[in-house]
Write a protein that holds these residues in place. Structure first.
Motif, PDB file in Angstrom:
ATOM      1  N   ASP A  76      75.396-162.604  35.804  1.00 33.72           N
ATOM      2  CA  ASP A  76      74.583-163.792  36.071  1.00 33.72           C
ATOM      3  C   ASP A  76      75.153-165.026  35.382  1.00 33.72           C
ATOM      4  OD1 ASP A  76      72.883-162.292  37.604  1.00 33.72           O
ATOM      5  OD2 ASP A  76      71.235-162.234  36.155  1.00 33.72           O
ATOM      6  N   ALA A  77      75.761-164.837  34.208  1.00 38.23           N
ATOM      7  CA  ALA A  77      76.316-165.970  33.466  1.00 38.23           C
ATOM      8  C   ALA A  77      77.614-166.475  34.087  1.00 38.23           C
ATOM      9  CB  ALA A  77      76.559-165.576  32.004  1.00 38.23           C
ATOM     10  N   VAL A  78      78.436-165.560  34.583  1.00 37.51           N
ATOM     11  CA  VAL A  78      79.790-165.905  35.007  1.00 37.51           C
ATOM     12  C   VAL A  78      79.868-166.365  36.461  1.00 37.51           C
ATOM     13  CG1 VAL A  78      82.039-164.861  35.513  1.00 37.51           C
ATOM     14  CG2 VAL A  78      80.968-164.530  33.272  1.00 37.51           C
ATOM     15  N   ARG A  79      79.074-165.785  37.336  1.00 38.66           N
ATOM     16  CA  ARG A  79      79.207-166.085  38.771  1.00 38.66           C
ATOM     17  C   ARG A  79      79.071-167.570  39.102  1.00 38.66           C
ATOM     18  NH1 ARG A  79      77.090-160.645  40.896  1.00 38.66           N
ATOM     19  NH2 ARG A  79      78.981-159.768  41.802  1.00 38.66           N
ATOM     20  N   PRO A  80      78.107-168.304  38.520  1.00 38.97           N
ATOM     21  CA  PRO A  80      78.031-169.742  38.848  1.00 38.97           C
ATOM     22  C   PRO A  80      79.296-170.502  38.453  1.00 38.97           C
ATOM     23  CG  PRO A  80      75.989-168.984  37.823  1.00 38.97           C
ATOM     24  CD  PRO A  80      76.971-167.873  37.665  1.00 38.97           C
ATOM     25  N   ALA A  81      79.939-170.073  37.353  1.00 40.73           N
ATOM     26  CA  ALA A  81      81.145-170.773  36.896  1.00 40.73           C
ATOM     27  C   ALA A  81      82.298-170.585  37.875  1.00 40.73           C
ATOM     28  CB  ALA A  81      81.540-170.260  35.510  1.00 40.73           C
ATOM     29  N   MET A  82      82.303-169.481  38.612  1.00 39.51           N
ATOM     30  CA  MET A  82      83.361-169.243  39.596  1.00 39.51           C
ATOM     31  C   MET A  82      83.349-170.286  40.699  1.00 39.51           C
ATOM     32  SD  MET A  82      83.119-165.132  40.194  1.00 39.51           S
ATOM     33  CE  MET A  82      84.402-165.219  41.463  1.00 39.51           C
ATOM     34  N   LYS A  83      82.175-170.842  40.974  1.00 33.82           N
ATOM     35  CA  LYS A  83      82.009-171.733  42.118  1.00 33.82           C
ATOM     36  C   LYS A  83      82.183-173.209  41.747  1.00 33.82           C
ATOM     37  CE  LYS A  83      78.747-168.389  44.050  1.00 33.82           C
ATOM     38  NZ  LYS A  83      77.332-168.118  44.438  1.00 33.82           N
ATOM     39  N   LEU A  84      82.471-173.478  40.477  1.00 33.97           N
ATOM     40  CA  LEU A  84      82.659-174.863  40.071  1.00 33.97           C
ATOM     41  C   LEU A  84      83.964-175.407  40.644  1.00 33.97           C
ATOM     42  CD1 LEU A  84      81.525-174.566  36.349  1.00 33.97           C
ATOM     43  CD2 LEU A  84      80.267-175.646  38.224  1.00 33.97           C
ATOM     44  N   PRO A  85      84.064-176.714  40.854  1.00 34.55           N
ATOM     45  CA  PRO A  85      85.302-177.290  41.404  1.00 34.55           C
ATOM     46  C   PRO A  85      86.425-177.256  40.370  1.00 34.55           C
ATOM     47  CG  PRO A  85      83.765-179.024  40.804  1.00 34.55           C
ATOM     48  CD  PRO A  85      83.025-177.732  40.639  1.00 34.55           C
ATOM     49  N   ALA A  89      92.808-172.525  36.690  1.00 34.70           N
ATOM     50  CA  ALA A  89      92.749-172.591  35.228  1.00 34.70           C
ATOM     51  C   ALA A  89      91.424-173.177  34.763  1.00 34.70           C
ATOM     52  CB  ALA A  89      93.915-173.423  34.688  1.00 34.70           C
ATOM     53  N   VAL A  90      90.978-174.226  35.423  1.00 36.78           N
ATOM     54  CA  VAL A  90      89.703-174.868  35.042  1.00 36.78           C
ATOM     55  C   VAL A  90      88.546-173.894  35.233  1.00 36.78           C
ATOM     56  CG1 VAL A  90      88.046-176.646  35.726  1.00 36.78           C
ATOM     57  CG2 VAL A  90      90.468-177.230  35.446  1.00 36.78           C
ATOM     58  N   ARG A  91      88.526-173.202  36.377  1.00 37.75           N
ATOM     59  CA  ARG A  91      87.422-172.280  36.641  1.00 37.75           C
ATOM     60  C   ARG A  91      87.472-171.052  35.733  1.00 37.75           C
ATOM     61  NH1 ARG A  91      87.544-170.214  41.726  1.00 37.75           N
ATOM     62  NH2 ARG A  91      89.631-171.010  42.154  1.00 37.75           N
ATOM     63  N   LEU A  92      88.673-170.571  35.424  1.00 40.18           N
ATOM     64  CA  LEU A  92      88.793-169.444  34.511  1.00 40.18           C
ATOM     65  C   LEU A  92      88.263-169.819  33.131  1.00 40.18           C
ATOM     66  CD1 LEU A  92      89.783-166.563  33.948  1.00 40.18           C
ATOM     67  CD2 LEU A  92      92.018-167.534  33.365  1.00 40.18           C
ATOM     68  N   ALA A  93      88.577-171.023  32.665  1.00 39.42           N
ATOM     69  CA  ALA A  93      88.068-171.479  31.371  1.00 39.42           C
ATOM     70  C   ALA A  93      86.546-171.552  31.390  1.00 39.42           C
ATOM     71  CB  ALA A  93      88.670-172.842  31.023  1.00 39.42           C
ATOM     72  N   HIS A  94      85.974-172.055  32.482  1.00 44.90           N
ATOM     73  CA  HIS A  94      84.511-172.105  32.605  1.00 44.90           C
ATOM     74  C   HIS A  94      83.922-170.690  32.548  1.00 44.90           C
ATOM     75  CE1 HIS A  94      83.854-176.305  33.187  1.00 44.90           C
ATOM     76  NE2 HIS A  94      84.556-176.397  34.313  1.00 44.90           N
ATOM     77  N   MET A  95      84.538-169.757  33.240  1.00 42.21           N
ATOM     78  CA  MET A  95      84.037-168.387  33.267  1.00 42.21           C
ATOM     79  C   MET A  95      84.079-167.756  31.872  1.00 42.21           C
ATOM     80  SD  MET A  95      85.833-167.121  36.807  1.00 42.21           S
ATOM     81  CE  MET A  95      85.299-165.401  36.702  1.00 42.21           C
ATOM     82  N   LEU A  96      85.184-167.934  31.180  1.00 43.87           N
ATOM     83  CA  LEU A  96      85.296-167.377  29.831  1.00 43.87           C
ATOM     84  C   LEU A  96      84.283-168.017  28.891  1.00 43.87           C
ATOM     85  CD1 LEU A  96      89.191-167.230  29.529  1.00 43.87           C
ATOM     86  CD2 LEU A  96      87.635-165.266  29.672  1.00 43.87           C
ATOM     87  N   PHE A 143      83.443-156.489  37.028  1.00 43.93           N
ATOM     88  CA  PHE A 143      83.284-157.740  36.268  1.00 43.93           C
ATOM     89  C   PHE A 143      84.651-158.315  35.919  1.00 43.93           C
ATOM     90  CE2 PHE A 143      82.494-159.936  32.137  1.00 43.93           C
ATOM     91  CZ  PHE A 143      81.633-160.919  32.603  1.00 43.93           C
ATOM     92  N   GLU A 144      85.533-157.469  35.447  1.00 40.94           N
ATOM     93  CA  GLU A 144      86.893-157.898  35.120  1.00 40.94           C
ATOM     94  C   GLU A 144      87.602-158.452  36.358  1.00 40.94           C
ATOM     95  OE1 GLU A 144      90.856-155.447  34.008  1.00 40.94           O
ATOM     96  OE2 GLU A 144      89.201-155.207  32.565  1.00 40.94           O
ATOM     97  N   ALA A 145      87.327-157.844  37.521  1.00 42.65           N
ATOM     98  CA  ALA A 145      87.980-158.271  38.757  1.00 42.65           C
ATOM     99  C   ALA A 145      87.618-159.707  39.123  1.00 42.65           C
ATOM    100  CB  ALA A 145      87.616-157.323  39.901  1.00 42.65           C
ATOM    101  N   LEU A 146      86.421-160.177  38.740  1.00 43.57           N
ATOM    102  CA  LEU A 146      86.058-161.569  39.005  1.00 43.57           C
ATOM    103  C   LEU A 146      87.045-162.509  38.323  1.00 43.57           C
ATOM    104  CD1 LEU A 146      82.162-161.488  38.488  1.00 43.57           C
ATOM    105  CD2 LEU A 146      83.446-161.165  40.609  1.00 43.57           C
ATOM    106  N   PHE A 147      87.387-162.199  37.091  1.00 36.00           N
ATOM    107  CA  PHE A 147      88.315-163.038  36.329  1.00 36.00           C
ATOM    108  C   PHE A 147      89.735-162.939  36.884  1.00 36.00           C
ATOM    109  CE2 PHE A 147      84.731-162.387  33.589  1.00 36.00           C
ATOM    110  CZ  PHE A 147      84.614-163.553  32.847  1.00 36.00           C
TER     111      PHE A 147
END
Length: 213
Positions: A76-85, A89-96, A143-147
């Motif tokens: 729930d915490a990570v999925r919204p960060a995947m959809k950010l513009p 690299a930017v989205r991976l940083a948001h996810m982490l 979960f790891e596969a998302l990253f």
């Protein structure tokens, strides 16, 4: 076989009982799995152990559902960060960063998730329990596969310089997951304090992954 995120949700018997899961997570975190008992969970709840047994036949079943709840919160915490513009690299940083905050703000649950990995590695369980642990490990792999997916996009768009995406993501997630071992909230700590700490942790990881300009 991929497990849908819904599989991460704990059993709720129709009504759900997050209070039991929270009390159990706190017991397992403070005392460890083997030293904790259903009686300990009931005492922390201020209830009879019959309330716990209404939902769970054993301490191990309860542990597994705490693990599922911890993973659900991570998704729930990570999925919204995947959809950010932005670039990969930017989205991976948001996810982490979101994952680091989830680790800190759900510390008891995430500590159980880490304990679950050790249980899986040791294998000192029944065949049925090993099957459940294998299911939980599949959820962790998903979960790891998302990253990994976002990291591959970063390699393709040139924003990430990663010779081996799988190893890089395992290392980055390992650093974030280690929060469960060393992090304890300070007296008076705020959300802003946690965000600053998450930023520092992620900046350290991303400095080794981002492409040089």
């Amino acid at each position: 076989m991929k497990i849908d995120a819904a599989a991460t949700a704990p059993r709720t018997d129709g009504a759900g009982n997050i209070e039991i899961l929270t009390a159990a997570a706190e017991c397992f975190t403070e005392q460890g799995f083997h030293a904790s008992s259903i009686d300990d969970v009931a005492r922390r709840l201020g209830a009879t152990k019959g309330r716990v047994y209404h939902y769970y036949r054993s301490k191990t079943d309860l542990f597994f559902d705490v693990h599922r709840e911890g993973m659900r919160r991570n998704f729930d915490a990570v999925r919204p960060a995947m959809k950010l513009p932005g670039t990969g690299a930017v989205r991976l940083a948001h996810m982490l960063r979101h994952h680091a905050l989830s680790m800190m703000e759900n510390l008891a649950f995430e500590t159980v998730v880490v304990q679950g990995v050790h249980m899986h590695r040791l294998g000192a369980t029944t065949p049925a329990q090993r099957r459940t642990l294998a299911e939980l490990m599949t959820i962790r792999n998903d979960f790891e596969a998302l990253f990994k997916g976002v990291a591959y996009e970063g390699v393709e768009d040139g924003s990430l310089r990663i010779p081996d995406v799988s190893i890089a993501i395992k290392a980055a997630l390992g650093a974030i997951n280690w929060i469960a071992v060393w992090y304890r909230p300070r007296l008076g700590e705020t959300r802003d304090d946690r965000e600053i700490l998450a930023e520092k942790l992620v900046d350290t990881q991303m400095s080794g992954l981002a492409a040089r300009t």
